[in-house]
Scaffold this active site. Sequence first.
Site, PDB file in Angstrom:
ATOM      1  N   HIS A  23       9.136 -72.788  12.327  1.00 33.08           N
ATOM      2  CA  HIS A  23       8.856 -71.019  13.046  1.00 33.08           C
ATOM      3  C   HIS A  23       9.081 -70.061  12.907  1.00 33.08           C
ATOM      4  O   HIS A  23       9.453 -69.440  12.784  1.00 33.08           O
ATOM      5  CB  HIS A  23       9.514 -71.502  14.512  1.00 33.08           C
ATOM      6  N   HIS A  79      -0.823 -83.054  18.806  1.00 33.64           N
ATOM      7  CA  HIS A  79      -0.218 -81.671  19.007  1.00 33.64           C
ATOM      8  C   HIS A  79      -0.180 -81.332  17.447  1.00 33.64           C
ATOM      9  O   HIS A  79      -0.135 -81.621  16.336  1.00 33.64           O
ATOM     10  CB  HIS A  79       1.326 -81.706  18.897  1.00 33.64           C
ATOM     11  N   GLU A  81       0.007 -78.146  15.784  1.00 31.94           N
ATOM     12  CA  GLU A  81       0.616 -77.149  15.657  1.00 31.94           C
ATOM     13  C   GLU A  81       1.219 -77.891  13.747  1.00 31.94           C
ATOM     14  O   GLU A  81       1.497 -79.214  13.703  1.00 31.94           O
ATOM     15  CB  GLU A  81       2.390 -77.330  15.553  1.00 31.94           C
ATOM     16  N   ASP A  83       3.451 -78.372  11.906  1.00 29.40           N
ATOM     17  CA  ASP A  83       4.124 -79.363  11.595  1.00 29.40           C
ATOM     18  C   ASP A  83       4.039 -81.145  11.452  1.00 29.40           C
ATOM     19  O   ASP A  83       4.548 -82.039  10.536  1.00 29.40           O
ATOM     20  CB  ASP A  83       5.669 -78.993  11.614  1.00 29.40           C
ATOM     21  N   HIS A 145       5.649 -78.771  24.246  1.00 24.00           N
ATOM     22  CA  HIS A 145       6.187 -77.357  24.251  1.00 24.00           C
ATOM     23  C   HIS A 145       4.784 -76.271  24.372  1.00 24.00           C
ATOM     24  O   HIS A 145       5.325 -75.341  24.304  1.00 24.00           O
ATOM     25  CB  HIS A 145       6.920 -77.180  23.374  1.00 24.00           C
ATOM     26  N   ASP A 164       6.623 -83.872  20.509  1.00 28.75           N
ATOM     27  CA  ASP A 164       8.152 -82.768  20.459  1.00 28.75           C
ATOM     28  C   ASP A 164       8.746 -81.882  22.033  1.00 28.75           C
ATOM     29  O   ASP A 164      10.099 -83.151  21.326  1.00 28.75           O
ATOM     30  CB  ASP A 164       7.759 -81.064  20.114  1.00 28.75           C
ATOM     31  N   TYR A 192      17.933 -78.114  20.297  1.00 28.03           N
ATOM     32  CA  TYR A 192      16.351 -77.792  19.960  1.00 28.03           C
ATOM     33  C   TYR A 192      15.416 -77.657  21.856  1.00 28.03           C
ATOM     34  O   TYR A 192      14.410 -76.794  21.860  1.00 28.03           O
ATOM     35  CB  TYR A 192      15.643 -79.021  20.074  1.00 28.03           C
ATOM     36  N   HIS A 225      10.019 -85.672  15.604  1.00 32.93           N
ATOM     37  CA  HIS A 225      10.926 -85.121  15.028  1.00 32.93           C
ATOM     38  C   HIS A 225      12.800 -85.691  15.339  1.00 32.93           C
ATOM     39  O   HIS A 225      12.733 -85.859  16.428  1.00 32.93           O
ATOM     40  CB  HIS A 225      11.332 -83.227  14.957  1.00 32.93           C
TER      41      HIS A 225
HETATM   42 FE1  FEO Z   1       5.430 -77.837  18.667  1.00 34.24          FE
HETATM   43 FE2  FEO Z   1       7.327 -80.067  15.838  1.00 34.24          FE
HETATM   44  O1  FEO Z   1       5.593 -79.017  16.429  1.00 34.24           O
END
Ligand code: FEO
Length: 396
Positions: A23, A79, A81, A83, A145, A164, A192, A225
């Site tokens: 981030h 998701h 995002e 990553d 999230h 996530d 986290y 992750h």
């Molecule tokens: Fe919200 Fe692992 O990205």
Amino acid sequence: MSFNIKNNVYWVGKTDWELERFHGYEYSTNRGSTYNSYLIKEEKTALIDTVWGPYSKEFVENLAKETDLGKIDYVIANHAEPDHSGALPELMRKIPDTPVYCTKNGLKSLKGQYHQDWNFNVVKTGDKLSLGDKDLVFVEMPMLHWPDSMLCYLTGDSLLFSNDAFGHHYASELMYSDLVDQAELYAECIKYYANILTPFNPMVTKKINEVLSLNLPLDMICPSHGMIWRDHPEQIVEQYLKWADNYQENQITVIYDTMWNGTRKMAECIAKGIRESDKDVNVKLCHLEKRDKNDVITEIFKSKGIIIGSPTVNRGVLTSVAAILELIKGLKFRKKKAAAFGCYGWSGESAKIISDSLEASGFEMADEVLKVNWNPDNESVEKCIEYGKKFSEKFV
Ligand code: FEO
């Protein structure tokens, strides 16, 4: 690297041993991370999520060794995002017509980021995608999230692809939660949760209970992750329910930065007072200049009370203190007590600034802030000890 998880399900992600920050500069990843992507080769072939953009080429090359790319029937974007979606442009250049499944908000986000008109298919909670004998069932997870987040569940194999949620930034090629160091795993999971999920506590509780009420058999949780939860996967679900319930331990944390050691001396005396109180409470000190800010947030998450101090500089607070206050504001901690302190030479605004900020962030504040002019003398030392003692005994 790829490996078989169960029957026709494979991990095809990327272990990122080099990742130090996530981030932007907001989140320290001292143990690296993984971007987990999963390939399901049933009668139909589905790919769940991809990896971060810099690893696109490597990801697609490895994926092509696992399956003919043209045989991928469905791409699931749990998701948007980057990553997890970062390798989509590289992949979709090779399979441009393959349908991409995502939520309504996922569509907005993917279009907004990549400006591509892929074959999008919007899904909502309860929708199913048949892979032959088994189905993928989708559940929207707004604010776990991001507004676009979702999970999917593979019937038959009882695997939950949670994205996530239940993840952690932790690189290990052992890849299963039961094989890695348990203390390291716990430390990364709570960090986290504290730094990413705290603002969404009510949604976490509601969504987990909603999913639990479906009574789905659960063999493994495969997050996006970190390690796959293979041994008692419900352990991390139960832990999330505890953390989401405004979690606290029997801990008070004193957080400070200092210019010429005056505020540091105050912090140590306040901590002494807490130790001397008749409450059997664990006290920790965090000098912001020397501690990772995400670790400090984790300590706040664990605390029932915090006391933050800064000297006054230019009628304000030190920038490290301003930064932690800003982080705290966004995380929406609830049911925690707080106090503020600081030494000063001339104008002395710092303690009030900290107190106002913490109050606006939802902390219940002690009646008074503690200010000391110049370096603490013997009388001020006693006041600091008494302040810590009173905070512990009367307030926390
Ligand atoms: Fe919200 Fe692992 O990205």
